[in-house]
Design an enzyme around this catalytic site. Structure first.
Site, PDB file in Angstrom:
ATOM      1  N   HIS A 139       0.830  -1.206   0.000  1.00 29.49           N
ATOM      2  CA  HIS A 139       0.000   0.000   0.000  1.00 29.49           C
ATOM      3  C   HIS A 139       0.867   1.261   0.000  1.00 29.49           C
ATOM      4  CE1 HIS A 139       0.774   0.739   4.319  1.00 29.49           C
ATOM      5  NE2 HIS A 139       0.618  -0.568   4.495  1.00 29.49           N
ATOM      6  N   CYS A 155       3.097  -4.809   6.951  1.00 25.38           N
ATOM      7  CA  CYS A 155       2.749  -4.635   5.544  1.00 25.38           C
ATOM      8  C   CYS A 155       3.902  -3.960   4.798  1.00 25.38           C
ATOM      9  CB  CYS A 155       1.471  -3.820   5.404  1.00 25.38           C
ATOM     10  SG  CYS A 155      -0.028  -4.721   5.890  1.00 25.38           S
TER      11      CYS A 155
END
Length: 256
Positions: A139, A155
């Site tokens: 992301h 992440c």
């Protein structure tokens, strides 16, 4: 950090490539090496994403072998939240993602709400790719100066401008391989190149480099002293470790 973002590099890689230079106050007129050459990781099929954790870098291999490989710097999981290696698939593309704050992070009192809507306070940024492990995302970020560092909760973060580019290139079903390879090697013409990065866990040794070179059938063409220097310095850039022609001829004559 400003130089790193301008040239689409991660902070740690720029620091490693410039030993002895203060990253905060480098000084007027200081020459800085930009580590913009990379030994590509192996890929078994296309299109595919390969992420090398010690390198803090993502590679996108398009379907056509004639198309240019794209590469972007990453922010990865902080200490205790190491991004897991393995094989995954992109299962969803999300524009303006909503962040559902994990209970473990809420327990740290870092966020007052269980849900963070899209916007400047959302750490997922403007776009996200959900992987087949449901809690793992590639992301954007609202903190771009964390790229190239261990700053995420596990992440994988990209600069805001890079996630937009990657989002357009990647289709659902794309394979994602996350690897942990602090040492890479390749041959270009008659030159042998070796690249070493500080590992995110454990250590690397000259023996690790020699075994890699042996597997690639390059060991007899390298200068041992140069290999030692690359592993000791861990500058994260491909460096020439080729045995000089005079040394190679001397070995051949000695063998006779």
């Amino acid at each position: 950090m400003e130089i790193a973002r301008r040239f689409d590099l991660g902070f740690n890689s720029l620091v490693a490539a410039n030993p002895g230079i203060d990253p905060w106050v480098p000084g007027n007129g200081t020459s800085v090496t930009l580590p913009t050459s990379f030994i590509l990781p192996l890929v078994q099929g296309r299109p595919a994403i390969v992420i090398n954790i010690p390198e803090f870098r993502l590679y996108f291999f398009p379907r056509s072998t004639n198309a240019r490989v794209r590469t972007f710097p990453l922010g990865i999981g902080e200490q205790g939240r190491t991004t897991p290696a393995g094989d995954y698939t992109v299962i969803e593309k999300i524009v303006h993602p909503v962040w559902h704050v994990p209970a473990s992070i809420r327990a740290e009192n870092r966020y007052g709400s269980a849900v963070v809507p899209p916007g400047p306070e959302n750490p997922l940024g403007s776009h996200a790719l959900r992987l087949s492990r449901n809690d793992l995302l590639i992301h954007g970020t609202n903190r771009p100066y964390g790229i190239g560092r261990r700053t995420s909760h596990g992440c994988l973060r990209l600069y805001p401008e890079d996630i937009v580019t990657l989002f357009r290139l990647v289709a659902p079903g794309t394979t994602v391989r996350i690897i942990d390879e602090p040492v890479k090697a390749c041959r270009i013409g008659n030159r042998i190149l070796l690249e070493a990065h500080p590992p995110v866990a454990g250590t690397i040794s000259v023996g690790d480099a020699l075994r890699l070179l042996a597997r690639k059938r390059l060991l007899t063409r390298v200068d041992f002293g140069k290999v030692v220097r690359v592993i000791e310095e861990k500058r994260g850039v491909p460096l020439d470790v080729t045995l000089a022609l005079s040394d190679e001829l001397g070995k051949m004559q000695g063998a006779r």
